[in-house]
Design an enzyme around this catalytic site. Structure first.
Site, PDB file in Angstrom:
ATOM      1  N   ASP A 110      35.058 -24.124  -5.437  1.00  0.00           N
ATOM      2  CA  ASP A 110      34.604 -24.309  -4.080  1.00  0.00           C
ATOM      3  C   ASP A 110      33.533 -24.995  -4.431  1.00  0.00           C
ATOM      4  OD1 ASP A 110      33.727 -23.410  -1.337  1.00  0.00           O
ATOM      5  OD2 ASP A 110      35.005 -21.851  -1.816  1.00  0.00           O
ATOM      6  N   ASP A 216      32.844 -27.211   0.954  1.00  0.00           N
ATOM      7  CA  ASP A 216      32.538 -26.513   1.791  1.00  0.00           C
ATOM      8  C   ASP A 216      31.617 -27.506   2.940  1.00  0.00           C
ATOM      9  OD1 ASP A 216      31.190 -23.774   2.182  1.00  0.00           O
ATOM     10  OD2 ASP A 216      29.457 -24.610   2.017  1.00  0.00           O
ATOM     11  N   GLU A 274      36.068 -28.260   4.514  1.00  0.00           N
ATOM     12  CA  GLU A 274      35.999 -27.371   5.609  1.00  0.00           C
ATOM     13  C   GLU A 274      35.321 -28.257   6.764  1.00  0.00           C
ATOM     14  OE1 GLU A 274      33.573 -23.230   6.272  1.00  0.00           O
ATOM     15  OE2 GLU A 274      32.693 -24.901   5.157  1.00  0.00           O
ATOM     16  N   HIS A 351      37.453 -15.837   3.996  1.00  0.00           N
ATOM     17  CA  HIS A 351      36.089 -14.900   3.817  1.00  0.00           C
ATOM     18  C   HIS A 351      35.312 -15.033   4.900  1.00  0.00           C
ATOM     19  CE1 HIS A 351      34.792 -19.053   2.559  1.00  0.00           C
ATOM     20  NE2 HIS A 351      33.754 -18.606   2.519  1.00  0.00           N
ATOM     21  N   ASP A 352      35.423 -15.967   5.868  1.00  0.00           N
ATOM     22  CA  ASP A 352      34.461 -16.072   6.924  1.00  0.00           C
ATOM     23  C   ASP A 352      35.097 -15.470   8.117  1.00  0.00           C
ATOM     24  OD1 ASP A 352      32.699 -17.388   5.426  1.00  0.00           O
ATOM     25  OD2 ASP A 352      33.487 -19.446   6.053  1.00  0.00           O
TER      26      ASP A 352
END
Ligand code: NOJ
Length: 598
Positions: A110, A216, A274, A351-352
């Site tokens: 990430d 990210d 993202e 994970h969000d």
């Protein structure tokens, strides 16, 4: 089902490997703990790499493992070149890479470079004085004074509720943070800062053998430079939703192209960005068109955000939605790349977000849970684009029990929204927020992975205290139980992932067209071979309801008159896969695929 001849490194028909690869996201704190401290780690992940290989995973995406005060679970990095000690060491990363590469798998990390932790050396220097050479590496602005009272430079609302600006006593200015105050935004306008990002974070890891990055918040590096107030859309709050001020800003494509040309491209590193707040295909294409040389692919969130309110506003006030909305959004983000040189992704967990089976499936009985998790699997594996699976999705992990109280929610975002609701003094809002959190909170996907029925679900040692509570149902819902059971969700995922590759020209590369968009129970679509000209077609029919005997569409008609053959049913041998007058008679939460070839 025949054998797979796909070569992980070369891909199909000259296409890059990552298009048909199955990516699997590991949330390292919750995957597997090897030393009994209750926190997952790299040796734990390495010990389960065979499990991932057996599942059919090609690329492992590891969420942040870098040194961090963990205010936002590692999305607040204080040193990009060190591993947060509870996760392990640099040597562990080397071992992970070696073990993955030995199996023909790849590993991406990430990349969190919109912001750092406030404990990063760069920020410490930046805040030390107005004349420090790194002052301009972050975004500092003077206060506004209205009637002698100090106010932040703009009225923008941050992601975790509250303002995007925090006052620094020492240098008497505000710094910008789109997320928590602990996560100051880097100033990408500053060229030295950009170069440091490329060297310190990207080349460092690529030189060590990492295969690419999940990037990210990739579209927030360029902010508008006028720093003005956003229009007031929430009269009850001093902080306003303002993505137009700091998202997809004027220099964003320049920055990403530079990042690609200088680092990603030369290393042939795969990238998936993202891309939030960008629900228009015309705005997405420039990021992922091959000719644009920016990113290989992005995550667009319209489908996964169904049910949430405005993410920069009442995010956790649940918004019910009809199935037809899920269907048309799926079609929109499947078909937007057709006829272009761009590429898309398929995913329904990360994970969000809360667990897919709890949000889009049916957990009312064990039987419906199994059936709906498999139908969600069939939906995902038949979608065009690169497929991403989140840890635990493959065993149908569910949301935290609704009986758990707010004290079990550990996420900075959940606490922020809950605190905001409490501070409003509005009891109804508190009740609604708690309800929304129980359905949608990021915490649901972050609880420990359920490996077996031993205490702590085999995630950590029996006597240890896991950092988040283990789900109450782990004795019945775990890998060990599903591994040897051919009728389990896990077994279904394994065979479905193989099926996806065997029929890649339809499922990975095909075109997507909805059938009966208004049907509120049946989700049906036609996939066609877009490139090979083989004339191959598939009709996917998913009963997204608990109703027995729902009729699917006329499959022959959907195949333009070709004779349909059943390729797979989620009910396997248990189902009878009946067809009446050309229309499949679907069991509750059953999914089927028909094709027009042997
Ligand atoms: C997106 C990440 O996925 C999320 O977990 C994090 O809170 C924000 N970006 C900030 O880095």
């Amino acid at each position: 089902m025949g054998s797979i001849t796909w070569d992980r490194n070369t891909g199909w028909a000259g296409e890059p490997y990552w298009k048909e690869a199955t990516f699997y996201q590991v949330y390292p704190a919750s995957f597997k703990d090897s030393n009994g401290d209750g926190w997952g780690d790299l040796p734990g992940l390495i010990s389960e790499i065979d499990y991932l290989e057996e599942l059919g995973v090609d690329v492992i995406w590891v969420s942040p493992i870098f040194e961090s005060p963990q205010k936002d679970m590692g999305y607040d990095v204080s040193d990009y070149q060190k591993i947060y000690e509870p996760y392990g060491s640099l040597e562990n990363v080397d071992t992970l890479l070696r073990e993955a590469h030995r199996r023909g798998m790849k590993v991406i990390l990430d990349l969190v470079v919109n912001h750092t932790s406030q404990e990063h050396e760069w920020f410490r220097e930046s805040r030390s004085s107005k004349t420090n050479p790194k002052r301009d590496w972050y975004i500092w602005k003077p206060a506004r004074y209205i009637d002698g009272v100090r106010h932040p430079p703009t009225n923008w609302r941050s992601y975790f509720a509250g303002p995007t600006w925090t006052w620094d006593e020492h240098t008497q200015e505000y710094y910008l943070h789109l997320y928590a105050p602990d996560q100051p935004d880097l100033n990408w306008e500053n060229e030295d800062c950009r170069r440091a990002i490329y060297d310190n974070t990207m080349r460092f890891w690529l030189d060590r053998g990492v295969d690419g990055f999940r990037i990210d918040t990739v579209n927030k590096y360029s902010k508008r430079q006028d720093f003005i107030d956003a229009p007031v859309t929430d009269a009850n709050s001093p902080h306003q939703s303002a993505p137009e001020m700091w998202c997809n800003g004027p220099r964003i494509h320049e920055f990403i192209r530079e990042m690609n040309d200088e680092v990603l491209g030369p290393y042939r590193a795969v990238s998936v960005g993202e891309l939030s707040n960008t629900p228009n295909p015309e705005q997405v294409i420039p990021y992922v068109s091959a000719a644009a040389r920016e990113l290989d692919m992005v995550f667009e969130f319209s489908v996964i955000r169904l049910g949430t309110g405005n993410i920069l506003g009442p995010k956790y006030i649940y918004q019910p939605f009809p199935l037809s909305r899920l269907k048309t959004l799926t079609e929109k983000w499947q078909s937007f790349v057709e006829g272009t040189d761009a590429w898309t992704t398929a995913f329904i967990e990360n994970h969000d977000n809360a667990r897919a089976v709890s949000r889009f499936g049916d957990t009312s009985t064990p039987e419906m849970w199994v059936r709906s998790a498999k139908t969600i699997a069939l939906w995902q594996v038949t979608l065009t684009g690169t497929l991403f699976i989140y840890q635990g999705q493959e065993i149908g992990m569910t949301n935290m029990p609704s009986s758990w109280g707010i004290e079990e929610y550990k996420d900075v975002e959940s606490s922020g929204f809950y605190a905001e609701a409490v501070a409003s003094g509005d009891e109804e809002r508190v009740r609604k927020t708690l309800h929304g959190l129980s359905l949608l909170a990021r915490d649901h996907s972050r609880i420990p992975f359920q490996w077996d029925d031993s205490p702590n679900a085999g995630f950590t040692a029996a006597g240890a205290t896991p950092w988040m509570r283990v789900h109450d149902d782990y004795r019945s819902l775990n890998v060990a139980r599903q591994r040897g059971d051919p009728a389990s969700i896990l077994s279904f995922y394994k065979s479905a992932l193989r099926l996806r590759k065997q029929h890649r020209e339809l499922f990975v590369f095909g075109t997507f067209k909805l059938v009966d968009p208004e049907d509120e129970s049946i989700f049906a679509y036609v996939k066609r071979d877009a490139r090979g000209g083989s004339g191959k077609k598939a009709v996917v029919v998913l009963n997204m309801s608990g109703e027995e005997g729902r009729l699917g569409p006329d499959v022959t008609a959907a195949m333009d008159g070709d004779e349909p053959r059943l390729l797979v049913s989620t009910r396997g041998k248990e189902g009878d896969a009946k067809i009446k007058g050309g229309k499949p008679v679907m069991s509750a939460w059953e999914g089927r695929v028909y094709v027009n070839y042997e």
